[in-house]
Structures are given as C-alpha cells and as structure tokens.
Design an enzyme around this catalytic site. Structure first.
Site, PDB file in Angstrom:
ATOM      1  N   TYR A 181       0.801  -1.236   0.000  1.00 47.88           N
ATOM      2  CA  TYR A 181       0.000   0.000   0.000  1.00 47.88           C
ATOM      3  C   TYR A 181       0.833   1.284   0.000  1.00 47.88           C
ATOM      4  O   TYR A 181       0.593   2.198  -0.788  1.00 47.88           O
ATOM      5  CB  TYR A 181      -0.910  -0.044   1.234  1.00 47.88           C
ATOM      6  CG  TYR A 181      -1.746   1.177   1.496  1.00 47.88           C
ATOM      7  CD1 TYR A 181      -2.825   1.506   0.681  1.00 47.88           C
ATOM      8  CD2 TYR A 181      -1.504   1.980   2.618  1.00 47.88           C
ATOM      9  CE1 TYR A 181      -3.627   2.604   0.957  1.00 47.88           C
ATOM     10  CE2 TYR A 181      -2.297   3.080   2.904  1.00 47.88           C
ATOM     11  CZ  TYR A 181      -3.362   3.393   2.071  1.00 47.88           C
ATOM     12  OH  TYR A 181      -4.145   4.489   2.350  1.00 47.88           O
ATOM     13  N   LYS A 205       0.891   5.091  -2.430  1.00 49.79           N
ATOM     14  CA  LYS A 205       0.544   6.392  -1.877  1.00 49.79           C
ATOM     15  C   LYS A 205       1.730   7.351  -1.927  1.00 49.79           C
ATOM     16  O   LYS A 205       1.560   8.566  -2.069  1.00 49.79           O
ATOM     17  CB  LYS A 205       0.047   6.234  -0.439  1.00 49.79           C
ATOM     18  CG  LYS A 205      -1.313   5.571  -0.330  1.00 49.79           C
ATOM     19  CD  LYS A 205      -2.401   6.407  -0.996  1.00 49.79           C
ATOM     20  CE  LYS A 205      -3.794   5.895  -0.693  1.00 49.79           C
ATOM     21  NZ  LYS A 205      -4.851   6.695  -1.357  1.00 49.79           N
ATOM     22  N   ILE A 214      -7.038  -8.842   7.932  1.00 49.95           N
ATOM     23  CA  ILE A 214      -5.903  -9.441   7.230  1.00 49.95           C
ATOM     24  C   ILE A 214      -4.567  -8.866   7.677  1.00 49.95           C
ATOM     25  O   ILE A 214      -3.505  -9.324   7.252  1.00 49.95           O
ATOM     26  CB  ILE A 214      -6.039  -9.261   5.699  1.00 49.95           C
ATOM     27  CG1 ILE A 214      -6.024  -7.769   5.322  1.00 49.95           C
ATOM     28  CG2 ILE A 214      -7.290  -9.944   5.178  1.00 49.95           C
ATOM     29  CD1 ILE A 214      -5.928  -7.516   3.838  1.00 49.95           C
TER      30      ILE A 214
END
Length: 341
Positions: A188, A192, A246
């Site tokens: 992730y 970003k 998760i």
C-alpha cells in the site's frame, strides 16, 4: 498564506465538487461537509446501492436544499477510460461546465507483508491507490487547461465586474504511511508515496499554466488551478474493519498508539486545511509530526514557520522512535516467529 482569511482559499458555496470513493468512509464524510457548506456534490464509486444510500445521506445535510444538487456516478476508477467518462458525465450534468473541484479520494489498503503478497495484489494496489488518482488528474487537468469559450469571443475569463474567477482545486487523498515505512504496508505505502510525488510534480507544472494566464500578448484564459494532497491516518470505516481482518499482528503492534478518526473528524480536518490554503494537509497531530520529518522539496504550508519548527522536533523524536519501532518488529519476530494473519 491562510493566516488571516481561512475560508477564502477554498470556497464551496454554489460550486460543484466531484469526489471519488465517496459511498462510504472519508469520501462520504467529505461529501456531507461540502453539502453543509452549500456545494453541489457528485459522488463516484462502483456499488450503485451504496451510492444511492450515500446521496440520500449527503443531500439531507444540504445548506440550501432548494438550490443544491446531488448526483452519483458508478465507475471503476482504476480504468483510464472510466475516469474520462465520469468527468464527461459530470460536466454534462453540471450544465456543460466541468466541476470546479475534483477530489481523487478512492483507495483501499491491503496491509500485508510484502513478500507474502501476490504480484497480482501488488499491481491492484498500485491501480487503486496510485493510477486511479493519476488517471483522474490527467483527465481533469486536460479539461481545465483548455482555454475557456470566452477566448474565442475575444473577452477575458474574468467576471463582468473585473474580479478574478475563483480558482479550481484538484485534491488527492494519500496516507501518513508515506512518511514512515512500516512492516505490513509494503503493498500500500509505495502507491501512496508515488501519489505524493505526482502531486509535487503537478504543483510545479501547474505554475506554467497559472503563469501563462498573465502572458502580456497571449494570456491563457483559464481560472487559476491549485492542487493539494491530504494525508489521513486510520479512519473508522468498513474499509478499516476489512483491513484489520488481514493485517499482520506486528503491524497492529506498531499502530497501537494511533487512534483512528471518524469519517467526520478526518473530513472536517481535511477541508479546514484547504480553507487555510494549505498544500500538504494532515488531519491529526501525529500525522503533522510525521510529515515535518519528510518534507524534502515539497512546499511548506503558509509561511513555513510551523513546518520548520516541527521539522526539528520531528528529527529529534524520530531518532528515538525509528529504532524503537524496528526493535518492536525484531522482538515480535524473536518471540513469535514469522507468524501469520
């Protein structure tokens, strides 16, 4: 900038704003506050049932229910063509005028150890957390940098009384994880971080178009364009609930002191930053401290005094926090092995 006339930097009343990822979470919170401030709001997401419910929720907060308008568009923003389509549909709905403000807010996190994440998931995270915003920026800025119809008539782009038109704003939602690489955010965080670099690049390039508006012999007849980027932390939402199912336990350990904000809290802080005229916007003190240590070549907000002070403070704090966080991960591995989710 923004020290004495906060709300003048980001006017919402009577203007049209388009927000992606707005059927729930931060996006829905943003849309509600924009409605409260008198804006016409277009929300974008994939699920039509959630969009319908969100429009009902958002429109109930309208400051002027008789005059404000609300619309939803179902689209997959990971597709370049879909971003072009949704902007075209929004322009048609808005009487042939593109939205005054566009907010690339869509995104989702898959917090997982990098080497345990499939290549397909790594690519899908880049699609939703970087490319979705890049596609929307590309489509929007291509429209916004075209000369207005007034140019063909030999007139200026200013209002009849000679006042400067309000600027257009392009906003992206990033994350505080770009300021500190944490175990479990490998899929992730890089996406970003790429968004932040894109925002800095756009700010530099937009200076070209904003300067060309003042060219002596051939002015570019467009409203001024400003771009901004927001860095929230954890947000109480269905998305966070899904992430926690998760998330690796060591990531949870690293985040134990970071209390998630509600969608209204994070949206209120983000819009307040825009009203102050800020470029890099954080929504909580911890995020501001993290940002200060990673400004690099990004423009400072306002006069830069607070950011400069915070930079020194951040450097001192991170000299202790950084090694401590690494020790926490090392200790967890020693006591639990690799572990799983």
């Amino acid at each position: 900038m923004g020290l004495f006339s906060q709300k003048k930097h980001f006017v919402l009343s009577g203007r049209t704003i388009l927000i992606t990822g707005a059927s729930q979470g931060m996006g829905r919170g943003l849309a509600k506050i924009c409605a409260q401030k008198g804006a016409n709001v277009i929300i974008v997401a994939r699920n039509i049932d959630k969009l319908k419910a969100a429009v009902e929720y958002i429109s109930a907060a309208a400051a002027n229910p008789q005059t404000q308008r609300f619309h939803y568009i179902s689209a997959d923003v990971t597709s370049a063509e879909e971003n072009t389509r949704l902007l075209s549909e929004a322009t048609t709905w808005n009487g042939g005028n593109p939205p005054d403000i566009v907010w690339a807010n869509a995104g989702s996190a898959y917090p997982h150890l990098f080497i345990e994440t499939s290549i397909e998931t790594l690519r899908s995270q880049m699609d939703i957390d970087y490319w979705a915003a890049a596609y929307l920026a590309h489509a929007t800025l291509q429209v916004w940098t075209k000369p207005t119809s007034n140019q063909a008539n030999g007139t200026t782009s200013k209002a009849s009384k000679g006042t400067e038109p309000l600027p257009r704003h392009f906003v992206m939602t990033s994350s505080v994880v770009v300021f500190a690489g944490l175990a479990g955010y490998g899929p992730y965080g890089p996406a970003k971080a790429a968004m932040r670099n894109l925002s800095d690049t756009l700010r530099s390039e937009l200076a070209l178009y904003n300067g060309a508006r003042l060219h002596a012999t051939d002015p570019l007849r467009i409203p001024k364009i400003r771009n901004h980027i927001v860095f929230p932390g954890g947000i109480q939402s269905p998305g966070l609930d899904a992430e926690n199912k998760i998330k690796h336990p060591v990531t949870t350990k690293l985040e134990e002191d970071d209390k998630p904000q509600t969608e209204d809290e994070v949206a209120t802080a983000a819009i307040a930053g825009l009203e102050r005229g800020e470029y890099l916007i954080t929504t909580a003190f911890l995020g501001s401290l993290m940002k200060a240590g990673m400004l690099g070549g990004s423009p400072r907000n306002g006069l830069g005094v607070v950011d400069t002070i915070m930079t020194g403070l951040s450097a001192l704090i991170w000299s202790f926090v950084g090694p401590d966080m690494e020790r926490k991960v090392w200790k967890w591995g020693k006591e639990n092995g690799i572990g799983n989710t």
